[in-house]
Design a protein around this motif. Structure first.
Motif, short mmCIF file in Angstrom:
data_model
loop_
_atom_site.label_atom_id
_atom_site.label_comp_id
_atom_site.label_asym_id
_atom_site.label_seq_id
_atom_site.Cartn_x
_atom_site.Cartn_y
_atom_site.Cartn_z
N ASN B 32 3.97 -21.49 -3.31
CA ASN B 32 4.29 -22.87 -3.91
C ASN B 32 4.94 -22.85 -5.11
N ALA B 134 14.16 -36.76 1.52
CA ALA B 134 14.81 -37.90 0.65
C ALA B 134 16.26 -38.43 0.99
N SER B 190 16.42 -31.80 -7.05
CA SER B 190 15.05 -32.62 -7.21
C SER B 190 14.02 -32.22 -5.80
N LEU B 191 14.93 -32.45 -4.62
CA LEU B 191 14.19 -32.05 -3.67
C LEU B 191 13.61 -30.59 -3.53
N VAL B 193 12.62 -28.80 -5.97
CA VAL B 193 11.37 -28.73 -6.82
C VAL B 193 10.09 -29.39 -6.20
N SER B 194 10.35 -30.87 -5.51
CA SER B 194 9.18 -31.54 -4.86
C SER B 194 8.73 -30.81 -3.67
N LYS B 196 8.09 -27.67 -3.53
CA LYS B 196 7.07 -26.53 -3.63
C LYS B 196 5.80 -26.79 -3.57
N LYS B 197 5.41 -28.49 -3.62
CA LYS B 197 4.06 -28.93 -3.52
C LYS B 197 3.53 -28.46 -2.19
N ASP B 198 4.26 -28.33 -1.22
CA ASP B 198 3.87 -27.93 0.20
C ASP B 198 4.43 -26.78 0.63
#
Ligand SMILES: Nc1ncnc2c1ncn2[C@@H]1O[C@H](COP(=O)(O)OP(=O)(O)OP(=O)(O)O)[C@@H](O)[C@H]1O
Ligand SMILES: [Mg+2]
Lengths: 214, 253
Positions: B32, B134, B190-191, B193-194, B196-198
């Motif tokens: 993550n 996105a 941005s994608l 970075v977002s 890495k949550k999952d």
């Protein structure tokens, strides 16, 4: 010879500004101490130098921001730019405190034998610290930068000793007492800014600052 | 098994015929997080990340020694199901490479092969993947349009959506923005970075500022060796190696 990087031109400009500032700052503090010891009035001249330093400090800030925006510097380039901003600020503070030293006797009155000795000794040590911190920056000398903080301990001791002396044996002349204490206080502040300057230099070289409170 | 490392690479050596490309490399990749891999052209970045989903297996003269552990299990073990591995470790390439089919079919392709997980309908998977990449708002009214009619940046997000559709755990991106304009690049950044949550994200990039912006950890590879690896902020503020310093400050000879 390799093509110079675009950023290098900007870094050289910063370096030139700082060299100029260092000359003025050193001269300004030295002159204000001298004037105190000799009872001379040079506050107008010192004010002018101090304003010049503040002006240069703004130029350094603007240049630094431009370089960051245009070239996205990293690693030693980035550290150098941060250090230049901090060093330039500290140099401008030298000037500001020197100006305060040069005007105290006008606002408070009194400047005599009482504080002469301590001002003279602290003044000498503070000048030594200023010179060392500037030299450490110019020659990228980490050892010398660290020595500046050692010297600061002595300046602090002299400062507190003077305060205690004043409590134990206050001079009759209150104006002199206040003028001396403030002068000594300003010298202590200048010395502290010399440590900050050296600390920024150390950061530029090694990526870590002087740990002041160890 | 709850290691904070998603991937552990040990004593990895990769070569093509006589040419040794990766020389005894060790690295642990955090779960993550976004890990950026930098280094001069030809140093082995693509080769390195292609060992993580065994894409190099497709090159006949390629040989791999050492271990690549995914969740602690060696992916080069003979018992490893390579098809399943490539589902778990997705990849996005430098040039967007959608299939010459509709937008919808590009996303649906993987789930059809690997089976649809968790009782979701294909429509749901397509929408969820496009949203995660996105891209949904831009294409929701023309899912039947050819994927190749999309712009380069949209195609690249489609490829990311396609990789996400099979519910991977790791996403490898090999210079995903080098063919994109700044606006599309910003969206992909941005994608990443977002995501890495999952997911665990590994990105190869030649753009230093991109690595600095998106990654939590940065690896610097030089001539097949790991010269520097650490927290991105530290690597960019105070690199420990002179080579890294010279590379990221543009002094490389
Ligand atoms: N399929 C292959 N067959 C033979 N040699 C290969 C193959 N793929 C890569 N190589 C060689 O391995 C070395 C590393 O290549 P790789 O593509 O990993 O570099 P890279 O770091 O990704 O470079 P770039 O930044 O240019 O993409 C190069 O010398 C390359 O020629
Ligand atoms: Mg490559």
């Amino acid at each position: 010879m390799e093509e110079a990087r675009l950023l290098d031109k900007g870094l050289n400009e910063l370096s030139d500004l700082l060299d100029e500032m260092a000359k003025i700052a050193e001269k300004t503090v030295s002159a204000s101490i001298q004037a105190y010891l000799e009872g001379a009035d040079i506050d107008l001249q010192v004010r002018q130098w101090s304003d010049t330093l503040i002006n240069y400090n703004n130029q350094v800030g603007e240049k630094a921001v431009e370089l960051i925006a245009r070239y996205q510097p990293v690693a030693n380039d980035l550290r150098t730019i941060r250090a230049c901003m901090e060093i330039s600020y500290n140099l401008s503070r030298f000037g500001r405190y020197a100006y305060d030293i040069s005007t105290i006797h006008k606002t408070i009155g009194g400047r005599g034998e009482h504080g002469r000795e301590v001002v003279s000794e602290m003044g000498e040590r503070t000048m030594k610290m200023i010179k060392a911190s500037i030299k450490a920056y110019k020659t990228r000398d980490a050892r010398l930068a660290e020595e500046v903080s050692e010297e600061d301990k002595i300046v602090d001791q002299l400062y507190f000793k003077h305060l205690r002396d004043c409590v134990k044996n206050p001079p009759r002349d209150v104006e002199q007492l206040i003028t001396d204490i403030l002068t000594v206080r300003h010298l202590e502040r200048i010395a502290d800014h010399a440590v900050d300057l050296a600390s920024s230099t150390l950061y530029m070289i090694k990526g870590q600052k002087i740990s002041k409170w160890r | 098994m709850s290691s904070e490392y998603k991937i552990e690479i040990r004593n990895l050596q990769v070569g093509f015929g006589k040419l040794m490309v990766i020389k005894n490399l060790n690295i642990n990749i955090m779960s993550n997080c976004v890990t950026a891999v930098m280094g001069p052209s030809g140093c082995g970045k693509s080769t390195l990340i292609r060992t993580i989903n065994r894409l190099n297996d497709l090159v006949p003269e390629c040989h791999v020694k050492g271990q690549v552990l995914l969740d602690g299990r060696d992916i080069y073990d003979p018992s490893m199901d390579v098809v399943e591995l490539r589902r778990r470790v997705g990849m996005v390439f430098q040039k967007p490479n959608p299939f010459p089919k509709s937008i919808y079919e590009n996303i649906a392709f993987g789930p059809r092969i690997h089976g649809i997980a968790g009782g979701n309908s294909l429509d749901e998977i397509v929408e969820r993947s496009l949203r995660a990449a996105a891209l949904w708002d831009e294409v929701k009214d023309r899912l039947d349009a050819p994927a190749l009619s999309l712009s380069g940046g949209q195609q690249q997000r489609l490829c990311i959506a396609r990789a996400l559709a099979v519910q991977p755990e790791v996403i490898l991106l090999d210079e995903p923005c080098s063919a994109l304009d700044p606006a599309a690049t910003a969206k992909i950044e941005s994608l990443m970075v977002s995501l890495k949550k999952d997911y665990t994200v590994i990105v190869v990039t030649h753009n230093m500022q991109q690595a600095a912006r998106v990654s939590d950890f940065t690896a610097f590879l030089y001539l097949g060796e790991l010269v520097e690896y650490g927290e991105t902020r530290r690597v960019f503020e105070n690199p420990s190696s002179k080579l890294t310093e010279d590379f990221i400050t543009g002094r490389f000879g």
